[in-house]
Design a protein around this motif. Structure first.
Motif, PDB file in Angstrom:
ATOM      1  N   VAL A  99       0.791  -1.404  -0.014  1.00 26.78           N
ATOM      2  CA  VAL A  99      -0.121  -0.178   0.051  1.00 26.78           C
ATOM      3  C   VAL A  99       0.802   1.388   0.146  1.00 26.78           C
ATOM      4  O   VAL A  99       0.390   2.323  -0.064  1.00 26.78           O
ATOM      5  N   ARG A 100       1.897   1.495  -0.554  1.00 25.74           N
ATOM      6  CA  ARG A 100       2.973   2.101  -0.651  1.00 25.74           C
ATOM      7  C   ARG A 100       3.371   2.697  -1.604  1.00 25.74           C
ATOM      8  O   ARG A 100       3.646   2.324  -2.933  1.00 25.74           O
ATOM      9  N   CYS A 101       2.764   3.706  -2.611  1.00 28.55           N
ATOM     10  CA  CYS A 101       2.505   4.253  -3.840  1.00 28.55           C
ATOM     11  C   CYS A 101       4.334   4.836  -3.723  1.00 28.55           C
ATOM     12  O   CYS A 101       5.134   5.473  -2.963  1.00 28.55           O
ATOM     13  N   PRO A 102       5.064   3.759  -4.926  1.00 24.52           N
ATOM     14  CA  PRO A 102       5.853   4.542  -5.127  1.00 24.52           C
ATOM     15  C   PRO A 102       6.488   5.581  -5.933  1.00 24.52           C
ATOM     16  O   PRO A 102       7.725   6.199  -6.280  1.00 24.52           O
ATOM     17  N   HIS A 103       5.748   6.374  -5.318  1.00 18.73           N
ATOM     18  CA  HIS A 103       6.275   8.224  -6.375  1.00 18.73           C
ATOM     19  C   HIS A 103       7.115   8.450  -5.175  1.00 18.73           C
ATOM     20  O   HIS A 103       8.022   8.986  -4.179  1.00 18.73           O
ATOM     21  N   LEU A 104       6.189   9.048  -4.159  1.00 16.61           N
ATOM     22  CA  LEU A 104       6.444   9.672  -2.533  1.00 16.61           C
ATOM     23  C   LEU A 104       6.026   8.694  -1.208  1.00 16.61           C
ATOM     24  O   LEU A 104       6.973   9.678  -0.048  1.00 16.61           O
ATOM     25  N   GLY A 105       5.676   8.001  -1.528  1.00 13.71           N
ATOM     26  CA  GLY A 105       4.874   7.025  -0.219  1.00 13.71           C
ATOM     27  C   GLY A 105       4.168   7.104   0.566  1.00 13.71           C
ATOM     28  O   GLY A 105       4.212   6.707   1.625  1.00 13.71           O
TER      29      GLY A 105
ATOM     30  N   THR B 207      -3.715  -5.569  -9.045  1.00 10.65           N
ATOM     31  CA  THR B 207      -2.586  -6.169  -9.646  1.00 10.65           C
ATOM     32  C   THR B 207      -1.186  -5.941  -8.826  1.00 10.65           C
ATOM     33  O   THR B 207      -0.636  -6.811  -9.253  1.00 10.65           O
ATOM     34  N   GLY B 208      -1.173  -4.503  -9.039  1.00  7.56           N
ATOM     35  CA  GLY B 208      -0.576  -3.191  -9.189  1.00  7.56           C
ATOM     36  C   GLY B 208       0.119  -2.612 -10.010  1.00  7.56           C
ATOM     37  O   GLY B 208       0.883  -1.982  -9.628  1.00  7.56           O
ATOM     38  N   LYS B 209      -0.745  -3.263 -11.481  1.00  7.89           N
ATOM     39  CA  LYS B 209      -0.322  -2.814 -13.075  1.00  7.89           C
ATOM     40  C   LYS B 209      -0.560  -1.153 -12.524  1.00  7.89           C
ATOM     41  O   LYS B 209      -1.490  -0.725 -12.482  1.00  7.89           O
ATOM     42  N   LEU B 210       0.278  -0.315 -12.762  1.00  7.55           N
ATOM     43  CA  LEU B 210      -0.001   1.555 -12.667  1.00  7.55           C
ATOM     44  C   LEU B 210      -0.546   1.666 -13.444  1.00  7.55           C
ATOM     45  O   LEU B 210      -0.683   1.064 -15.455  1.00  7.55           O
TER      46      LEU B 210
ATOM     47  N   GLY C 186       0.182   8.266 -13.761  1.00 12.85           N
ATOM     48  CA  GLY C 186       1.254   8.836 -13.115  1.00 12.85           C
ATOM     49  C   GLY C 186       0.777  10.468 -12.144  1.00 12.85           C
ATOM     50  O   GLY C 186      -0.906  10.133 -11.815  1.00 12.85           O
ATOM     51  N   PRO C 187       1.482  10.170 -11.095  1.00 11.04           N
ATOM     52  CA  PRO C 187       3.047  11.016 -11.559  1.00 11.04           C
ATOM     53  C   PRO C 187       4.176   9.299 -11.023  1.00 11.04           C
ATOM     54  O   PRO C 187       5.049   9.458 -11.652  1.00 11.04           O
ATOM     55  N   ALA C 188       3.160   8.331 -10.412  1.00 11.99           N
ATOM     56  CA  ALA C 188       4.511   6.836 -10.156  1.00 11.99           C
ATOM     57  C   ALA C 188       4.730   7.035 -11.271  1.00 11.99           C
ATOM     58  O   ALA C 188       3.868   7.139 -12.429  1.00 11.99           O
ATOM     59  N   GLN C 189       5.607   6.184 -11.595  1.00 14.02           N
ATOM     60  CA  GLN C 189       6.033   5.334 -13.354  1.00 14.02           C
ATOM     61  C   GLN C 189       6.274   3.967 -13.136  1.00 14.02           C
ATOM     62  O   GLN C 189       7.336   3.553 -14.202  1.00 14.02           O
ATOM     63  N   GLU C 190       6.342   3.154 -12.015  1.00 12.58           N
ATOM     64  CA  GLU C 190       6.495   1.791 -11.959  1.00 12.58           C
ATOM     65  C   GLU C 190       5.401   0.817 -10.847  1.00 12.58           C
ATOM     66  O   GLU C 190       4.428   2.248 -10.313  1.00 12.58           O
ATOM     67  N   PRO C 191       4.667   0.240 -10.730  1.00  5.08           N
ATOM     68  CA  PRO C 191       4.144  -0.991 -10.630  1.00  5.08           C
ATOM     69  C   PRO C 191       4.222  -0.664  -8.756  1.00  5.08           C
ATOM     70  O   PRO C 191       5.574   0.225  -8.848  1.00  5.08           O
ATOM     71  N   ILE C 192       3.117  -0.801  -8.424  1.00  8.69           N
ATOM     72  CA  ILE C 192       3.559  -1.603  -6.896  1.00  8.69           C
ATOM     73  C   ILE C 192       3.238  -2.494  -6.762  1.00  8.69           C
ATOM     74  O   ILE C 192       3.311  -3.113  -7.721  1.00  8.69           O
ATOM     75  N   ALA C 193       4.520  -3.370  -5.708  1.00  3.32           N
ATOM     76  CA  ALA C 193       4.986  -4.844  -5.596  1.00  3.32           C
ATOM     77  C   ALA C 193       4.037  -5.843  -4.988  1.00  3.32           C
ATOM     78  O   ALA C 193       2.703  -5.413  -4.539  1.00  3.32           O
TER      79      ALA C 193
END
Length: 480
Positions: free
Chosen positions: A437-443, A467-470, A473-480
């Motif tokens: 549940v942690r956004c890869p952009h700024l947490g 499933t975590g797929k982006l 954005g602004p996040a540029q990657e999926p979540i684990a």
């Protein structure tokens, strides 16, 4: 009933290849939505080579989810702009958007585009109060817009009053784009990952360009520019109804709970509302709210499509269009269109084309990304700061809300699994889809949106599927 915008069903856009290797161009445009494509089109008209880099497909982002109103009526804005920015800048805003409507009309005529372009009056209405609408009509008229106050509408409920803007328009956005993309240099499924000086690094190769335009809805670089501190994102929802009324005008309500959006399109009624800050819809029910109201107003109506849109909201309700940052020469940005992406896209494309080709553009000062508007934005700046602190701390301090065994099938939420806080969606078969549940952009801590079955970031609006797929954005990657 389809969970997609009706535009996609009625217009097949051509496919473009992905970038393969290295490439050079005079201008590189990040984002293949309306703003990016229009900028490439206008640059080509001026003899400038531009390449468009799109992470997915052309118009696959917010452009396909628009209600496609081409209007300079942007809510209760002109009275506020005159008070906070002054008459000159308010006049610039009005003129840029009025000229944007004319530019669509001219391009459609020049290219002979059949995109169901129709001139319609636009109405801003209220069920409860008259005075704000009277002030808005007077302000808009003073700025040169054909605007007037009225108590007469075709709506199926009584109103206290409305502001009528004449000479506005609506169209089919993808039919329009299908024509103007012809002959443009476009690479699809090519995600820009980083930008340094004149080089863009993508997942398929690199591009070098003298000028770089960020037209990707929300700038994904945190610095320079710091746009993540100056915007938030909001979601809204739309039903496309058959056997409902057809309206001649385009309508938007200003009331917080009854601010419905209406326009006719392709024989259907587009009925919208349910606005909320992205990441703040844990309870869901936005589509059902619209369905309930539609059932009251048009009992015989049938839902054909439903979809949602997401919009970038600036501190002072004016888009950021122009040089990206003083420390990044040759970079430009177009973002923060509020809920008026079609008109703002044309205004942005015109301004950016003028800046790239000549270094100056009329009516552009009001949109400057480097503007400082304490009168218009100080309150919102403090509010945004409060949201950021709250939502960042939630990931650290807020406890899980349940355990996975208590989560009903077809629902998602922040739960505890093996002593850790995670996001879980239990599908209709009972299978659990577990993500961070942690956004890869700024947490920031992501929140479940039951209406879209997505994980949404309340800080800056990034979204991910279950499933975590982006998704965006602004996040540029999926979540684990």
């Amino acid at each position: 009933m389809k969970m997609q915008a009706l535009w996609r069903d009625q217009a097949d856009l051509p496919q473009f290849p992905a970038l393969s290797g290295d490439y050079e161009a005079e201008v590189a445009i990040i984002g293949g939505g309306m703003a990016g494509i229009l900028t490439a089109y206008l640059l080509r008209e001026r003899g400038v080579e531009a390449v468009v880099l799109e992470a997915d497909r052309v118009a696959s982002g917010q452009t396909q989810n628009t209600t496609a109103k081409i209007t300079s009526q942007h809510g209760l804005i002109y009275h506020k702009l005159m008070e906070t920015m002054g008459e000159e800048l308010a006049r610039q805003y009005a003129k840029a958007n009025e000229e944007a409507i004319a530019s669509y009309r001219d391009i459609i005529a020049k290219e002979n585009i059949d995109c169901h372009f129709e001139e319609r009056d636009a109405y801003l209405y209220s069920l409860r109060e008259m005075n704000p609408l009277v002030r808005e009509a007077e302000a808009a008229a003073k700025l040169g817009i054909a605007a007037s106050f009225t108590t007469q509408t075709e709506l199926p409920f009584p109103v206290q009053g409305a502001v009528r803007f004449e000479g506005q328009a609506q169209f089919h956005p993808l039919l329009f784009l299908r024509s103007i993309v012809e002959g443009l240099s476009i690479f699809e499924r090519t995600r820009v990952q980083t930008v340094e000086e004149d080089q863009l690094v993508t997942d398929k190769g690199t591009v070098r360009a003298k000028h770089i335009v960020f037209a990707c809805h929300y700038p994904f670089l945190n610095a320079p520019g710091y746009y993540f501190m100056r915007m938030h994102q909001e979601r809204s929802y739309v039903l496309a109804l058959d056997h409902a009324m057809q309206v001649k005008g385009m309508y938007l309500g200003i009331d917080e709970d009854d601010g419905w959006s209406l326009r006719s399109a392709e024989g259907l009624l587009l009925f919208g509302g349910g606005n909320h800050r992205t990441g703040e819809n844990r309870g869901g029910g936005k589509y059902n709210m619209l369905r309930k109201k539609a059932g009251e107003l048009w009992p015989q109506s049938e839902e054909r499509y439903h979809w949602s849109a997401q919009d970038c909201m600036t501190l002072d309700i004016v888009p950021y269009i122009g040089p990206y940052a003083s420390s990044a020469p040759g970079w430009y940005v177009a973002t923060g269109f509020e809920k008026w992406g079609m008109t703002s896209s044309m205004a942005a494309a015109t301004i950016l084309t003028n800046l790239i080709c000549g270094g100056h553009s009329p009516n552009s000062e009001v949109f400057s990304p480097q503007r400082f508007t304490p009168g218009a934005s100080a309150k919102n700046f403090l509010k945004e700061g409060g949201h950021a602190v709250r939502d960042l701390s939630r990931e650290i301090f807020a406890p899980p809300r349940a355990v996975i065994e208590d989560l009903p099938m077809g629902h998602g939420g922040v739960v505890e699994v093996d002593g850790q806080k995670v996001g879980v969606y239990r599908d209709e078969n009972g299978e659990a889809h577990v993500v961070s549940v942690r956004c890869p952009h700024l947490g920031c801590q992501l929140e479940w949106n039951p209406d879209e079955k997505s994980w949404d970031c309340p800080c800056h609006g990034s979204r991910f599927d279950f499933t975590g797929k982006l998704i965006c954005g602004p996040a540029q990657e999926p979540i684990a």
